[in-house]
Design a protein around this motif. Sequence first.
Motif, short mmCIF file in Angstrom:
data_model
loop_
_atom_site.label_atom_id
_atom_site.label_comp_id
_atom_site.label_asym_id
_atom_site.label_seq_id
_atom_site.Cartn_x
_atom_site.Cartn_y
_atom_site.Cartn_z
N PHE A 65 16.73 100.33 31.17
CA PHE A 65 16.69 100.92 29.83
C PHE A 65 15.25 101.11 29.34
N LEU A 66 14.35 100.20 29.76
CA LEU A 66 12.94 100.39 29.46
C LEU A 66 12.41 101.65 30.12
N ALA A 67 12.82 101.88 31.37
CA ALA A 67 12.36 103.04 32.11
C ALA A 67 12.81 104.33 31.43
N VAL A 68 14.05 104.36 30.93
CA VAL A 68 14.54 105.56 30.24
C VAL A 68 13.73 105.82 28.98
N ILE A 69 13.44 104.76 28.20
CA ILE A 69 12.62 104.92 27.01
C ILE A 69 11.24 105.44 27.40
N GLY A 70 10.68 104.91 28.49
CA GLY A 70 9.38 105.36 28.97
C GLY A 70 9.38 106.84 29.29
N VAL A 71 10.43 107.31 29.95
CA VAL A 71 10.53 108.73 30.29
C VAL A 71 10.60 109.58 29.03
N LEU A 193 20.20 114.88 33.15
CA LEU A 193 20.23 113.46 33.48
C LEU A 193 19.59 113.18 34.84
N HIS A 194 19.85 114.04 35.83
CA HIS A 194 19.31 113.80 37.17
C HIS A 194 17.78 113.87 37.17
N VAL A 195 17.21 114.74 36.33
CA VAL A 195 15.75 114.84 36.25
C VAL A 195 15.17 113.57 35.63
N VAL A 196 15.84 113.06 34.60
CA VAL A 196 15.41 111.83 33.95
C VAL A 196 15.45 110.66 34.93
N ILE A 197 16.53 110.56 35.70
CA ILE A 197 16.69 109.45 36.65
C ILE A 197 15.62 109.51 37.73
N LEU A 198 15.40 110.68 38.31
CA LEU A 198 14.40 110.83 39.37
C LEU A 198 12.99 110.51 38.83
N THR A 199 12.71 110.97 37.63
CA THR A 199 11.40 110.71 37.02
C THR A 199 11.22 109.22 36.76
N ALA A 200 12.27 108.58 36.26
CA ALA A 200 12.20 107.14 35.99
C ALA A 200 11.96 106.35 37.27
N MET A 201 12.67 106.69 38.34
CA MET A 201 12.51 105.98 39.61
C MET A 201 11.10 106.16 40.17
N ALA A 202 10.60 107.39 40.11
CA ALA A 202 9.24 107.65 40.59
C ALA A 202 8.22 106.88 39.75
N PRO A 220 7.06 105.04 34.19
CA PRO A 220 7.91 106.18 33.86
C PRO A 220 7.28 107.10 32.82
N LEU A 221 6.52 106.52 31.88
CA LEU A 221 5.87 107.34 30.86
C LEU A 221 4.89 108.31 31.51
N PHE A 222 4.03 107.82 32.39
CA PHE A 222 3.06 108.69 33.05
C PHE A 222 3.73 109.72 33.93
N ASN A 239 21.21 111.61 22.25
CA ASN A 239 20.53 110.56 21.50
C ASN A 239 21.28 109.23 21.53
N TRP A 240 22.62 109.27 21.70
CA TRP A 240 23.36 108.01 21.73
C TRP A 240 22.95 107.16 22.94
N MET A 241 22.50 107.81 24.02
CA MET A 241 22.05 107.06 25.18
C MET A 241 20.74 106.33 24.88
N ILE A 242 19.87 106.97 24.09
CA ILE A 242 18.62 106.32 23.68
C ILE A 242 18.92 105.14 22.75
#
Length: 354
Positions: A65-71, A193-202, A220-222, A239-242
């Motif tokens: 969840f931190l990674a998603v916020i970072g993205v 969603l798939h773009v967010v997940i891939l970006t978070a993992m990277a 994830p932010l960078f 937004n509900w996911m955030i």
Amino acid sequence: MTRATILTTLALVLVGGAGGGIAHLLHTPLPFMLGSLVATALAGILFAPTIPEGYVFPQKFRLIFLAVIGVMIGAQVSPDLIALLPAMLISFAGIIIFVLLAHGGNYLIFRHIGGYDTATAFYSATPGGLLESIAMGEAAGADIATLTMQQFLRIILVITLVPIGLSIWMGAPVGSAGGMMLAHASPSDFSHLHVVILTAMAGLWLGHRLHLPAWQLTGPLFAAAVVSVTGLGILDLPNWMISVCQVVIGASLGMRLGGLRGNALLRGLGLGLVSVAFMLGIGLAFALALMRLTDQPLDVLLVSFAPGGVTEMALVALSLNANPALVTAHHIWRIILTVIELGLIGRYVSTRRL
């Protein structure tokens, strides 16, 4: 994770969600995070016998969840923001002085008012670098329970008092309660969603490999900043996911506070209030001095200097119409400076009386 840990974590998240929902109805600042924090802290105190012995909120679960916020914060980076950074160099220089003043003043508070030993006072006093402060404090012989309590109280008090204070000053709710959000997609739009997940993992891989401060968020932010500026993809979620991410982050912080009780907690809370008031006072002085030099509003500069968690301060920035990535850059710089200072001065703490 054991079955007991999974069930306890699920129950705490549900309690946190209920607290966030109530806070949202009451239009409190950052309702889903602060409501969750308060609800889980109360649950940790009132229902302590039902919580498995030795339970710790799973950090790997929180990491998601931190990674998603970072993205989502990194997605706010734009060419216009990058063009603004040179004008903010003076405020970055101000952070250097802020870190030194805050750490020195806090040390005097914890050492001479709180009566903590040298190592515990020194590492409790840092205005950032929570994990580094705890790790280096343990090696220097600090009281780890007291040190951990003071560091978490610093973050919890700042992320509670700053949005409440700004809400009173501005005469309107700030944060999520003010209608600001990191995401703009419709509630059922998962097309990105798939773009967010891939970006978070990277970003998690990058942050871990480069040993970035608060790497679970900043990596994830960078990564998201690169995707956003280059136009490689669209980073957006309902937004509900955030809000769910904020509930989980709030629950993890609330459990840290809920595990503390008795005279030690009251003493630590009192010292924490004095310490946070001192640091916010310094931050306000810098904000007032830098307003004209940076052409930034007072409230935005105050949030940039407030020594809270990176994620939480970025979310507060949203309500001020400030780019959260800009505020985050100040907080990352504060953490880097604090860690450097600890490395330079910390070696003397265990051998010399300060």
